[in-house]
Scaffold this motif. Structure first.
Motif, PDB file in Angstrom:
ATOM      1  N   SER A  11       4.193   5.702   4.671  1.00 42.27           N
ATOM      2  CA  SER A  11       5.656   6.115   4.908  1.00 42.27           C
ATOM      3  C   SER A  11       6.079   5.501   6.186  1.00 42.27           C
ATOM      4  CB  SER A  11       5.485   7.606   5.046  1.00 42.27           C
ATOM      5  OG  SER A  11       6.931   8.048   5.404  1.00 42.27           O
ATOM      6  N   ARG A  12       6.961   4.648   6.195  1.00 41.65           N
ATOM      7  CA  ARG A  12       7.161   4.048   7.225  1.00 41.65           C
ATOM      8  C   ARG A  12       8.836   3.668   7.468  1.00 41.65           C
ATOM      9  NH1 ARG A  12       7.715  -1.119   4.670  1.00 41.65           N
ATOM     10  NH2 ARG A  12       6.105  -1.422   3.195  1.00 41.65           N
ATOM     11  N   THR A  13       9.116   3.370   8.457  1.00 46.16           N
ATOM     12  CA  THR A  13      10.634   2.590   8.500  1.00 46.16           C
ATOM     13  C   THR A  13      10.644   1.002   8.616  1.00 46.16           C
ATOM     14  OG1 THR A  13      11.140   4.345  10.281  1.00 46.16           O
ATOM     15  CG2 THR A  13      12.722   2.608  10.202  1.00 46.16           C
ATOM     16  N   ALA A  14      11.620   0.556   7.659  1.00 44.28           N
ATOM     17  CA  ALA A  14      11.640  -0.637   7.282  1.00 44.28           C
ATOM     18  C   ALA A  14      11.994  -1.709   8.621  1.00 44.28           C
ATOM     19  CB  ALA A  14      12.604  -1.130   6.123  1.00 44.28           C
ATOM     20  N   THR A  22       6.833   4.097   0.385  1.00 46.84           N
ATOM     21  CA  THR A  22       5.971   3.308  -0.546  1.00 46.84           C
ATOM     22  C   THR A  22       5.288   4.256  -1.419  1.00 46.84           C
ATOM     23  OG1 THR A  22       6.377   1.505   0.883  1.00 46.84           O
ATOM     24  CG2 THR A  22       4.781   1.478  -1.077  1.00 46.84           C
ATOM     25  N   LEU A  23       5.237   4.385  -2.735  1.00 49.15           N
ATOM     26  CA  LEU A  23       4.367   4.976  -3.651  1.00 49.15           C
ATOM     27  C   LEU A  23       3.624   4.260  -4.690  1.00 49.15           C
ATOM     28  CD1 LEU A  23       7.039   7.933  -4.429  1.00 49.15           C
ATOM     29  CD2 LEU A  23       5.128   7.958  -2.717  1.00 49.15           C
ATOM     30  N   ASP A  24       2.559   4.704  -5.080  1.00 51.95           N
ATOM     31  CA  ASP A  24       1.890   3.730  -6.240  1.00 51.95           C
ATOM     32  C   ASP A  24       2.160   4.766  -7.297  1.00 51.95           C
ATOM     33  OD1 ASP A  24      -0.919   2.298  -4.531  1.00 51.95           O
ATOM     34  OD2 ASP A  24       1.156   1.435  -5.093  1.00 51.95           O
ATOM     35  N   ILE A  25       2.712   4.162  -8.483  1.00 49.42           N
ATOM     36  CA  ILE A  25       3.001   5.157  -9.724  1.00 49.42           C
ATOM     37  C   ILE A  25       2.503   4.678 -10.877  1.00 49.42           C
ATOM     38  CG2 ILE A  25       5.184   6.230  -8.594  1.00 49.42           C
ATOM     39  CD1 ILE A  25       6.731   4.207 -10.245  1.00 49.42           C
ATOM     40  N   ASP A  30       1.061   3.557 -23.192  1.00 50.92           N
ATOM     41  CA  ASP A  30       0.703   4.404 -24.596  1.00 50.92           C
ATOM     42  C   ASP A  30      -0.288   5.536 -24.031  1.00 50.92           C
ATOM     43  OD1 ASP A  30      -0.487   4.992 -27.168  1.00 50.92           O
ATOM     44  OD2 ASP A  30      -0.968   2.781 -27.479  1.00 50.92           O
ATOM     45  N   VAL A  31      -0.681   6.189 -24.994  1.00 51.25           N
ATOM     46  CA  VAL A  31      -1.644   7.552 -24.701  1.00 51.25           C
ATOM     47  C   VAL A  31      -2.829   7.226 -23.740  1.00 51.25           C
ATOM     48  CG1 VAL A  31      -2.990   9.324 -25.614  1.00 51.25           C
ATOM     49  CG2 VAL A  31      -0.981   8.534 -26.609  1.00 51.25           C
ATOM     50  N   SER A  32      -3.194   5.789 -23.887  1.00 48.62           N
ATOM     51  CA  SER A  32      -4.440   5.502 -23.178  1.00 48.62           C
ATOM     52  C   SER A  32      -4.075   4.339 -22.273  1.00 48.62           C
ATOM     53  CB  SER A  32      -5.725   5.325 -24.125  1.00 48.62           C
ATOM     54  OG  SER A  32      -5.279   3.955 -25.099  1.00 48.62           O
ATOM     55  N   ALA A  33      -3.035   3.601 -22.405  1.00 52.02           N
ATOM     56  CA  ALA A  33      -2.768   2.346 -21.482  1.00 52.02           C
ATOM     57  C   ALA A  33      -1.694   3.041 -20.589  1.00 52.02           C
ATOM     58  CB  ALA A  33      -2.230   1.441 -22.442  1.00 52.02           C
ATOM     59  N   ARG A  34      -1.936   2.574 -19.219  1.00 49.66           N
ATOM     60  CA  ARG A  34      -1.098   2.731 -18.166  1.00 49.66           C
ATOM     61  C   ARG A  34      -1.236   1.547 -17.222  1.00 49.66           C
ATOM     62  NH1 ARG A  34      -0.357   8.484 -16.821  1.00 49.66           N
ATOM     63  NH2 ARG A  34      -1.364   9.595 -18.598  1.00 49.66           N
ATOM     64  N   GLN A  35      -0.059   1.242 -16.435  1.00 50.52           N
ATOM     65  CA  GLN A  35       0.113   0.055 -15.585  1.00 50.52           C
ATOM     66  C   GLN A  35       0.489   0.489 -14.285  1.00 50.52           C
ATOM     67  OE1 GLN A  35       3.460  -2.381 -16.592  1.00 50.52           O
ATOM     68  NE2 GLN A  35       2.446  -4.106 -15.624  1.00 50.52           N
ATOM     69  N   ALA A  36      -0.335   0.175 -13.441  1.00 49.63           N
ATOM     70  CA  ALA A  36       0.123   0.262 -11.760  1.00 49.63           C
ATOM     71  C   ALA A  36       1.367  -0.352 -11.368  1.00 49.63           C
ATOM     72  CB  ALA A  36      -1.003  -0.051 -10.927  1.00 49.63           C
ATOM     73  N   ILE A  37       2.197   0.316 -10.646  1.00 50.62           N
ATOM     74  CA  ILE A  37       3.467  -0.115 -10.284  1.00 50.62           C
ATOM     75  C   ILE A  37       3.551   0.407  -8.740  1.00 50.62           C
ATOM     76  CG2 ILE A  37       5.960  -0.356 -10.358  1.00 50.62           C
ATOM     77  CD1 ILE A  37       5.559  -0.032 -13.391  1.00 50.62           C
ATOM     78  N   ARG A  38       4.009  -0.382  -7.902  1.00 50.22           N
ATOM     79  CA  ARG A  38       4.354   0.232  -6.438  1.00 50.22           C
ATOM     80  C   ARG A  38       5.871   0.240  -6.513  1.00 50.22           C
ATOM     81  NH1 ARG A  38       0.561  -2.109  -2.084  1.00 50.22           N
ATOM     82  NH2 ARG A  38      -0.427  -0.323  -3.130  1.00 50.22           N
ATOM     83  N   ALA A  39       6.223   1.275  -6.009  1.00 46.45           N
ATOM     84  CA  ALA A  39       7.701   1.611  -5.736  1.00 46.45           C
ATOM     85  C   ALA A  39       8.073   1.624  -4.351  1.00 46.45           C
ATOM     86  CB  ALA A  39       8.140   2.901  -6.689  1.00 46.45           C
ATOM     87  N   GLU A  40       8.822   1.139  -3.755  1.00 50.64           N
ATOM     88  CA  GLU A  40       9.429   1.099  -2.264  1.00 50.64           C
ATOM     89  C   GLU A  40      10.660   1.876  -2.583  1.00 50.64           C
ATOM     90  OE1 GLU A  40       9.219  -2.663  -0.479  1.00 50.64           O
ATOM     91  OE2 GLU A  40       6.950  -2.457  -0.757  1.00 50.64           O
TER      92      GLU A  40
END
Length: 80
Positions: A11-14, A22-25, A30-40
């Motif tokens: 958590s910061r000031t740009a 900034t979060l990692d989501i 699929d039921v067993s497949a997930r993909q890491a995404i960073r969201a700002e």
């Protein structure tokens, strides 16, 4: 994003002086497949009804969404 664990990363000031979170989501593919995404998430006080979210997928393009704050609020409680 290796060793990925979803949650708040920073958590910061740009650099432009606007609040930023900034979060990692996870994108559920699929039921067993997930993909890491960073969201700002960022917010501009001059545009109080809009939150900008930039999605960063490892090895992929950066994608910017501008989302109304009311839609984000609804998404906390139901699909929206």
């Amino acid at each position: 994003m290796s060793g990925y664990q979803p949650g708040v990363q920073a958590s910061r000031t740009a650099s432009h002086g606007r609040p930023q979170l900034t979060l990692d989501i996870e994108r559920v593919l699929d039921v067993s497949a997930r993909q890491a995404i960073r969201a700002e998430f960022s917010y501009d006080p001059e545009r109080p009804l809009i939150v900008c979210v930039e999605f960063l997928i490892e090895g992929g393009p950066r994608v910017l969404w501008r989302i109304g704050r009311d839609l984000l609020q609804q998404g906390l409680y139901s699909m929206s």
